[in-house]
Design a protein around this motif. Structure first.
Motif, PDB file in Angstrom:
ATOM      1  N   MET A  77       0.839  -1.165   0.000  1.00 49.88           N
ATOM      2  CA  MET A  77       0.000   0.000   0.000  1.00 49.88           C
ATOM      3  C   MET A  77       0.895   1.242   0.000  1.00 49.88           C
ATOM      4  SD  MET A  77      -2.482   1.512   3.023  1.00 49.88           S
ATOM      5  CE  MET A  77      -3.547   0.136   3.081  1.00 49.88           C
ATOM      6  N   ILE A  78       0.548   2.211  -0.800  1.00 50.18           N
ATOM      7  CA  ILE A  78       1.291   3.476  -0.854  1.00 50.18           C
ATOM      8  C   ILE A  78       0.547   4.509  -0.011  1.00 50.18           C
ATOM      9  CG2 ILE A  78       2.060   5.362  -2.337  1.00 50.18           C
ATOM     10  CD1 ILE A  78       2.418   3.295  -4.557  1.00 50.18           C
ATOM     11  N   VAL A  79       1.293   5.125   0.893  1.00 51.12           N
ATOM     12  CA  VAL A  79       0.757   6.193   1.740  1.00 51.12           C
ATOM     13  C   VAL A  79       1.699   7.379   1.591  1.00 51.12           C
ATOM     14  CG1 VAL A  79       0.230   6.911   4.086  1.00 51.12           C
ATOM     15  CG2 VAL A  79      -0.224   4.565   3.385  1.00 51.12           C
ATOM     16  N   GLU A  80       1.186   8.471   1.078  1.00 47.20           N
ATOM     17  CA  GLU A  80       2.035   9.650   0.875  1.00 47.20           C
ATOM     18  C   GLU A  80       1.923  10.577   2.077  1.00 47.20           C
ATOM     19  OE1 GLU A  80       2.231  11.483  -2.883  1.00 47.20           O
ATOM     20  OE2 GLU A  80       1.664   9.657  -3.957  1.00 47.20           O
ATOM     21  N   GLN A  81       3.028  10.691   2.815  1.00 48.51           N
ATOM     22  CA  GLN A  81       3.090  11.585   3.965  1.00 48.51           C
ATOM     23  C   GLN A  81       4.347  12.420   3.870  1.00 48.51           C
ATOM     24  OE1 GLN A  81       2.678   8.695   7.339  1.00 48.51           O
ATOM     25  NE2 GLN A  81       1.387  10.335   8.141  1.00 48.51           N
ATOM     26  N   TYR A  82       4.175  13.704   4.050  1.00 50.51           N
ATOM     27  CA  TYR A  82       5.314  14.608   4.147  1.00 50.51           C
ATOM     28  C   TYR A  82       5.660  14.796   5.629  1.00 50.51           C
ATOM     29  CZ  TYR A  82       4.684  15.754  -0.767  1.00 50.51           C
ATOM     30  OH  TYR A  82       4.593  15.687  -2.133  1.00 50.51           O
ATOM     31  N   PHE A  83       6.800  15.406   5.865  1.00 49.20           N
ATOM     32  CA  PHE A  83       7.263  15.663   7.227  1.00 49.20           C
ATOM     33  C   PHE A  83       6.164  16.310   8.071  1.00 49.20           C
ATOM     34  CE2 PHE A  83       9.282  18.561  10.285  1.00 49.20           C
ATOM     35  CZ  PHE A  83      10.040  17.650  11.010  1.00 49.20           C
ATOM     36  N   GLU A  84       5.472  17.272   7.498  1.00 53.64           N
ATOM     37  CA  GLU A  84       4.438  18.006   8.228  1.00 53.64           C
ATOM     38  C   GLU A  84       3.263  17.122   8.641  1.00 53.64           C
ATOM     39  OE1 GLU A  84       6.675  20.779   5.527  1.00 53.64           O
ATOM     40  OE2 GLU A  84       5.747  18.825   5.274  1.00 53.64           O
ATOM     41  N   ASP A  85       3.076  16.000   7.966  1.00 56.74           N
ATOM     42  CA  ASP A  85       1.932  15.113   8.231  1.00 56.74           C
ATOM     43  C   ASP A  85       2.143  14.180   9.422  1.00 56.74           C
ATOM     44  OD1 ASP A  85       0.651  16.171   5.959  1.00 56.74           O
ATOM     45  OD2 ASP A  85       1.647  14.703   4.665  1.00 56.74           O
ATOM     46  N   TYR A  86       3.378  13.963   9.817  1.00 56.11           N
ATOM     47  CA  TYR A  86       3.657  13.045  10.928  1.00 56.11           C
ATOM     48  C   TYR A  86       3.251  13.699  12.243  1.00 56.11           C
ATOM     49  CZ  TYR A  86       6.240   9.833   7.956  1.00 56.11           C
ATOM     50  OH  TYR A  86       6.588   8.925   6.994  1.00 56.11           O
ATOM     51  N   GLU A  87       2.607  12.922  13.095  1.00 55.80           N
ATOM     52  CA  GLU A  87       2.156  13.423  14.401  1.00 55.80           C
ATOM     53  C   GLU A  87       2.835  12.656  15.524  1.00 55.80           C
ATOM     54  OE1 GLU A  87      -2.074  13.670  14.859  1.00 55.80           O
ATOM     55  OE2 GLU A  87      -2.345  14.348  12.797  1.00 55.80           O
ATOM     56  N   ILE A  88       3.417  13.400  16.460  1.00 52.73           N
ATOM     57  CA  ILE A  88       4.025  12.770  17.627  1.00 52.73           C
ATOM     58  C   ILE A  88       2.924  12.047  18.391  1.00 52.73           C
ATOM     59  CG2 ILE A  88       5.147  13.226  19.851  1.00 52.73           C
ATOM     60  CD1 ILE A  88       6.771  15.380  18.396  1.00 52.73           C
TER      61      ILE A  88
ATOM     62  N   GLY B 298      11.476  -7.805  13.342  1.00 56.03           N
ATOM     63  CA  GLY B 298      10.640  -6.757  13.929  1.00 56.03           C
ATOM     64  C   GLY B 298      10.473  -5.561  13.011  1.00 56.03           C
ATOM     65  N   VAL B 299      11.563  -5.103  12.432  1.00 50.66           N
ATOM     66  CA  VAL B 299      11.494  -3.978  11.503  1.00 50.66           C
ATOM     67  C   VAL B 299      10.682  -4.373  10.275  1.00 50.66           C
ATOM     68  CG1 VAL B 299      12.877  -2.561   9.935  1.00 50.66           C
ATOM     69  CG2 VAL B 299      13.573  -2.824  12.317  1.00 50.66           C
ATOM     70  N   GLY B 300      10.906  -5.585   9.781  1.00 48.93           N
ATOM     71  CA  GLY B 300      10.151  -6.059   8.629  1.00 48.93           C
ATOM     72  C   GLY B 300       8.657  -6.117   8.897  1.00 48.93           C
ATOM     73  N   MET B 301       8.287  -6.457  10.119  1.00 45.28           N
ATOM     74  CA  MET B 301       6.870  -6.536  10.474  1.00 45.28           C
ATOM     75  C   MET B 301       6.188  -5.168  10.402  1.00 45.28           C
ATOM     76  SD  MET B 301       7.107  -9.304  13.590  1.00 45.28           S
ATOM     77  CE  MET B 301       5.398  -9.166  14.097  1.00 45.28           C
ATOM     78  N   THR B 302       6.956  -4.102  10.575  1.00 46.47           N
ATOM     79  CA  THR B 302       6.367  -2.754  10.527  1.00 46.47           C
ATOM     80  C   THR B 302       6.352  -2.190   9.114  1.00 46.47           C
ATOM     81  OG1 THR B 302       8.428  -1.539  10.919  1.00 46.47           O
ATOM     82  CG2 THR B 302       7.180  -2.262  12.868  1.00 46.47           C
ATOM     83  N   ALA B 303       6.988  -2.866   8.172  1.00 41.15           N
ATOM     84  CA  ALA B 303       7.101  -2.359   6.796  1.00 41.15           C
ATOM     85  C   ALA B 303       5.858  -2.757   5.999  1.00 41.15           C
ATOM     86  CB  ALA B 303       8.367  -2.897   6.149  1.00 41.15           C
ATOM     87  N   THR B 304       4.768  -2.067   6.277  1.00 43.98           N
ATOM     88  CA  THR B 304       3.497  -2.417   5.647  1.00 43.98           C
ATOM     89  C   THR B 304       3.051  -1.415   4.595  1.00 43.98           C
ATOM     90  OG1 THR B 304       2.322  -1.294   7.426  1.00 43.98           O
ATOM     91  CG2 THR B 304       2.694  -3.658   7.694  1.00 43.98           C
ATOM     92  N   THR B 305       3.714  -0.272   4.531  1.00 40.59           N
ATOM     93  CA  THR B 305       3.346   0.745   3.552  1.00 40.59           C
ATOM     94  C   THR B 305       4.604   1.293   2.890  1.00 40.59           C
ATOM     95  OG1 THR B 305       3.415   2.522   5.187  1.00 40.59           O
ATOM     96  CG2 THR B 305       1.274   1.474   4.812  1.00 40.59           C
ATOM     97  N   ILE B 306       4.409   1.880   1.725  1.00 39.40           N
ATOM     98  CA  ILE B 306       5.495   2.552   1.019  1.00 39.40           C
ATOM     99  C   ILE B 306       5.155   4.036   0.994  1.00 39.40           C
ATOM    100  CG2 ILE B 306       6.672   2.847  -1.201  1.00 39.40           C
ATOM    101  CD1 ILE B 306       5.935  -0.132  -1.739  1.00 39.40           C
ATOM    102  N   ASN B 307       6.069   4.845   1.503  1.00 40.98           N
ATOM    103  CA  ASN B 307       5.904   6.293   1.454  1.00 40.98           C
ATOM    104  C   ASN B 307       6.990   6.845   0.531  1.00 40.98           C
ATOM    105  OD1 ASN B 307       5.626   9.018   1.797  1.00 40.98           O
ATOM    106  ND2 ASN B 307       5.913   9.020   4.005  1.00 40.98           N
ATOM    107  N   PRO B 308       6.609   7.319  -0.657  1.00 44.15           N
ATOM    108  CA  PRO B 308       7.621   7.808  -1.597  1.00 44.15           C
ATOM    109  C   PRO B 308       8.341   9.074  -1.121  1.00 44.15           C
ATOM    110  CG  PRO B 308       5.414   8.240  -2.455  1.00 44.15           C
ATOM    111  CD  PRO B 308       5.255   7.418  -1.206  1.00 44.15           C
ATOM    112  N   HIS B 309       7.879   9.660  -0.015  1.00 42.47           N
ATOM    113  CA  HIS B 309       8.495  10.887   0.499  1.00 42.47           C
ATOM    114  C   HIS B 309       9.404  10.637   1.703  1.00 42.47           C
ATOM    115  CE1 HIS B 309       5.790  12.862  -2.214  1.00 42.47           C
ATOM    116  NE2 HIS B 309       4.749  12.334  -1.594  1.00 42.47           N
ATOM    117  N   ALA B 310       9.561   9.360   2.073  1.00 38.02           N
ATOM    118  CA  ALA B 310      10.364   9.033   3.256  1.00 38.02           C
ATOM    119  C   ALA B 310      11.258   7.836   2.976  1.00 38.02           C
ATOM    120  CB  ALA B 310       9.446   8.732   4.445  1.00 38.02           C
ATOM    121  N   MET B 311      12.358   7.787   3.705  1.00 38.93           N
ATOM    122  CA  MET B 311      13.233   6.619   3.633  1.00 38.93           C
ATOM    123  C   MET B 311      13.884   6.402   4.991  1.00 38.93           C
ATOM    124  SD  MET B 311      16.448   8.181   1.483  1.00 38.93           S
ATOM    125  CE  MET B 311      17.588   6.879   1.796  1.00 38.93           C
TER     126      MET B 311
END
Length: 150
Positions: free
Chosen positions: A1-12, A67-80
């Motif tokens: 699944m692709i989820v596009e999030q920019y820095f401003e979209d992330y919420e603490i 563990g890290v692989g288990m969290t890799a459920t989306t692709i964000n083209p704006h983050a790495m």
């Protein structure tokens, strides 16, 4: 699944949780072959029976990878992924243990050299079926901004 999030979209405070995955003997054997880590703690059941844990222990790097692989459920083209900090193997994971992962955004900050990007920190906790934390670390993301900072 692709989820596009920019820095401003992330919420603490935003938190993701995974389903469980049971660690098997095959996981340990394959990881040993991939890494060359055939230490008896992971491979020798008879020797381990004479040690404190009385059984083989999964490689810490295996639990980190799974563990890290288990969290890799989306692709964000704006983050790495920008790396991992403060990795700690808190409790041993044994063959037959089931792990789950919680990933929580704990920090956002400017990138010191790139006005076009920010840094997002995600606290990752791998937990055993007993409720005990087995591994903790910080996952660092490099995330594009919608607009460069001044």
């Amino acid at each position: 699944m692709i989820v596009e999030q920019y820095f401003e979209d992330y919420e603490i405070g935003f938190t993701r949780r995974t389903m469980g995955r049971t660690i098997t003997e095959a996981d340990i054997v394959i990881h040993a072959g991939q890494t060359g880590d055939f230490f008896p703690h992971h491979m020798d059941a008879e020797w381990c029976a004479t040690q404190d844990f009385k059984q083989r222990v999964a490689h810490g790097t295996l639990i980190l990878s799974v563990g890290v692989g288990m969290t890799a459920t989306t692709i964000n083209p704006h983050a790495m992924s920008y790396g991992y900090d403060k990795v700690r193997f808190v409790k041993p994971v044994f063959i037959g243990d089931t792990i789950t992962v919680e990933a929580k955004i704990t920090e956002k900050r400017d990138h010191p050299k790139r006005a076009t990007h920010g840094i997002v920190i995600e606290q990752v906790t791998v937990t055993k079926q007993t409720g005990e934390a087995a591994l903790v670390c910080e996952h660092i993301y490099l995330v594009a901004r919608r607009q460069a900072t001044a």
